[in-house]
Design a protein around this motif. Structure first.
Motif, mmCIF file in Angstrom:
data_model
loop_
_atom_site.group_PDB
_atom_site.id
_atom_site.type_symbol
_atom_site.label_atom_id
_atom_site.label_comp_id
_atom_site.label_asym_id
_atom_site.label_seq_id
_atom_site.Cartn_x
_atom_site.Cartn_y
_atom_site.Cartn_z
ATOM 1 N N SER A 327 26.326 31.631 -39.861
ATOM 2 C CA SER A 327 25.465 30.861 -40.773
ATOM 3 C C SER A 327 23.989 31.102 -40.512
ATOM 4 N N GLY A 328 23.648 31.480 -39.291
ATOM 5 C CA GLY A 328 22.236 31.615 -38.919
ATOM 6 C C GLY A 328 21.619 30.299 -38.494
ATOM 7 N N GLY A 329 22.400 29.217 -38.586
ATOM 8 C CA GLY A 329 21.878 27.897 -38.225
ATOM 9 C C GLY A 329 22.438 27.351 -36.940
ATOM 10 N N ALA A 356 12.965 27.168 -38.427
ATOM 11 C CA ALA A 356 13.453 28.269 -39.272
ATOM 12 C C ALA A 356 14.976 28.306 -39.286
ATOM 13 N N MET A 357 15.591 28.115 -38.121
ATOM 14 C CA MET A 357 17.047 28.097 -38.074
ATOM 15 C C MET A 357 17.602 26.933 -38.878
ATOM 16 N N ILE A 360 17.697 27.852 -42.570
ATOM 17 C CA ILE A 360 18.773 28.822 -42.852
ATOM 18 C C ILE A 360 20.142 28.139 -42.795
ATOM 19 N N GLY A 361 20.362 27.314 -41.760
ATOM 20 C CA GLY A 361 21.646 26.636 -41.615
ATOM 21 C C GLY A 361 21.912 25.650 -42.727
ATOM 22 N N LYS A 363 20.757 25.821 -45.839
ATOM 23 C CA LYS A 363 21.071 26.578 -47.056
ATOM 24 C C LYS A 363 22.525 27.070 -47.011
ATOM 25 N N TRP A 364 22.943 27.609 -45.876
ATOM 26 C CA TRP A 364 24.317 28.123 -45.753
ATOM 27 C C TRP A 364 25.327 26.995 -45.953
#
Length: 389
Positions: A327-329, A356-357, A360-361, A363-364
């Motif tokens: 997920s990037g989060g 920032a994480m 991204i998390g 949004k995922w």
């Protein structure tokens, strides 16, 4: 489609699965299906589903069964009669859990009337879970449990890693991976941290705010998190730990003593059990959410944190580890104090960008766990079970 869910107890004190069942019934009903719920315990079934005229008002059908009893916690003869009666009215039945003998009775009722059934494992066949009381579980599988699983039109796993671990134990049964339904509506607008900051002033101090929010249980690793924060403070890193949740009084006493012995009692905030708006606000006020757990099947709280824009640090022992990492989060690490010190220190120093994480998390999570996407996957699963039946 007519979809019935059976879970022995709808009691949110048992963790995330009962909440998932209620949300799934509500979502399927909202999507135009005839969704029903059968259970022996209605503790946390929504009140407006239990009124005498609830169905007339558009609520799901709720079938209240007599309590299980006896040494094996089985349904009574009357409970079995009601089970046979209700499963005959539905196109597919979704059974939740493995070790409850009443699930075996519901499955037998389905076979008797020709209604296909789906079984959600809920992490119960994971390697870690099978190592707990392993002899008892192997005997259970040998004397009925295996037939119960292999007789399912499909076995439902919430993550691919769960399916990999469990496959050998559910045999030749067909399987599908679909994440749990998570009610993300409270997270559509980012919550404000102000409510939590007003309640717990430690959230306004400088430094990294690390949140633990779960049951206070030895398997969740709160003691490891206390040790990790203590080590970070010995390294002169500013960090505050917020522990939200409750558990057995003796265990909570042990944890508080551990924080005191480690010299960080002034840097640990204990909120007790929280829910609703204050829970959302606490997610928003934290910089990072940490869960050093021994095992999680889905881990609702981690995806709630991500939906709130708070990055997650957890162990490689959770079934959704690959999804969290992708997920990037989130950060997935081995379950050691040293690894948690290292991962959290990266956030404290700014080398890992929590904000920032978090973006991204969030949004995922909102995209990949949306109600439309997950409910659509369940609809395809149910359709395939009915077609095969």
């Amino acid at each position: 489609m007519r979809i019935l869910h059976y879970m022995q107890a709808i009691d949110f004190r048992h963790g995330g699965p009962p909440r998932a069942v209620v949300d799934q019934v509500a979502t399927m009903k909202a999507r135009g299906h005839l969704a029903g719920l059968a259970t022996t315990v209605v503790e946390d079934v929504p009140d407006d589903w239990l009124n005498d005229d609830a169905q007339a008002g558009g609520a799901p059908e709720v079938v209240r069964l007599p309590p299980v009893g006896g040494r094996l916690n089985r349904l009574s003869a009357e409970g079995v009669r009601l089970a046979k009666e209700v499963v005959a009215r539905y196109d597919v039945v979704h059974l939740h859990g493995v070790w409850e003998t009443s699930n075996l009775q519901f499955a037998a009722a389905c076979r008797a009337v020709g209604t296909p059934y789906v079984v959600s494992l809920r992490g119960m066949l994971d390697d870690w879970a099978m190592n707990q009381k392993s002899l008892k579980k192997r005997l259970y599988l040998a004397f009925g449990g295996r037939r119960f699983l292999e007789g399912a039109a499909s076995v439902h796993c919430t993550a691919e890693y769960e399916r990999i671990q469990s496959k050998a134990r559910f045999g030749r049964a067909r399987s599908a991976v679909v994440p749990n339904l998570v009610d993300l509506r409270p997270y559509f607008d980012l919550p404000s941290p102000d409510l939590a900051k007003a309640e717990w002033p430690a959230l306004t101090r400088k430094g990294l705010k690390v949140l633990f929010l779960s049951r206070l249980h030895p398997g969740k690793g709160v003691d490891m998190l206390i040790d990790a924060v203590a080590e970070m403070r010995r390294r002169k890193l500013d960090v505050e730990l917020i522990i939200a949740g409750n558990g057995e009084p003796e265990y909570e006493k042990f944890l508080r003593a551990r924080a005191t012995d480690a010299g960080i009692d002034q840097n640990v905030t204990w909120t007790g059990f929280i829910s609703g708006d204050v829970k959302l606000s606490l997610f928003a006020a934290a910089d990072v959410f940490a869960l050093p757990t021994m095992q999680e099947n889905f881990g609702f709280v981690m995806f709630e944190a991500m939906a709130a824009g708070t990055p997650v640090v957890t162990t490689d022992l959770v079934d959704t580890r690959d999804e969290i990492a992708a997920s990037g989060g989130g950060v997935v690490i081995p379950r050691t104090v040293g690894d948690f010190v290292q991962a959290l220190s990266e956030f404290a120093s700014g080398r890992s960008d929590a904000a920032a994480m978090g973006v991204i998390g969030r949004k995922w999570t909102l995209e990949n766990l949306s109600a439309d996407r997950v409910a659509g996957a369940f609809e395809k699963l149910y359709d395939s079970c009915v077609d095969r039946g």
